[in-house]
Design a protein around this motif. Structure first.
Motif: not given
Length: 199
Positions: A56, A60, A77, A101, A104
């Motif tokens: 991730a 990200h 994502s 993701v 975040h």
């Protein structure tokens, strides 16, 4: 069998190099790899799934040049899912990484899983301390923002970054954040004194 020192996540890193090459220096591959290291530190202490955390972190910010109809987290994502599928990851890992993701940056999505919370925290740790200051000025230079005044480096720091510690999810991140935050606070205090100094 993996050779000594060969990173098992190299296929994913290689897959995103070109994408990150088009990003600004504040959100490049180096940033993603630092977030990975912060994520590992936090994840070990918090007993998280490190594969999800690291993947991730690497992925990200890949959605930062996505479509205008989506946030960069939403774009990232979706892109992450495709990359992980091509790299042969199972569906449960892919979904967990996409979830992390997606949340975040808190653009309408709250981190709910432990790994998502760790990614959120790790990302914030890279915006304080010496690296955080360098990133802020790199980003502001690209955006054409001044050092001081409205809509500036200073205002972004004061309005956003200086409040990050109030929203961290893990105790480990709070401990790691404190000395970096003090460094940033001292920097801005000293810079303000220099700015106001008269001959």
């Amino acid at each position: 069998m993996l050779e000594m020192n060969q990173d098992p996540l190299n296929p994913v890193i290689n897959a995103v190099q070109g994408i990150y090459g088009r990003k600004d220096q504040a959100h490049d591959l180096e940033h993603a790899l630092r977030v990975r290291e912060w994520g590992k530190k936090i994840g070990i202490q918090e007993s998280a799934d490190l594969v999800i955390v690291e993947l991730a972190a690497i992925l990200h910010d890949i959605g930062r040049s996505g479509t205008l109809s989506r946030t960069h987290a939403e774009s990232g994502s979706a892109l992450a899912g495709g990359i992980l599928q091509k790299c042969g990851y199972p569906e449960n890992i892919i979904e967990a990484v996409k979830t992390a993701v997606l949340s975040h940056s808190r653009e309408g999505y709250e981190p709910e899983t432990l790994e998502a919370k760790i990614l959120y925290d790790a990302d914030k740790l890279d915006f304080v301390g010496p690296i955080g200051i360098a990133r802020l000025f790199a980003w502001a230079g690209k955006e054409g923002k001044p050092f001081f005044g409205p809509d500036s480096c200073e205002s972004f720091y004061r309005e956003r970054i200086s409040h990050y510690h109030k929203h961290l999810y893990t105790e480990t991140a709070r401990v790691l954040f404190e000395p970096l935050f003090l460094y940033s606070e001292n920097f801005w205090s000293e810079l303000e004194k220099m700015r106001l100094k008269k001959d």
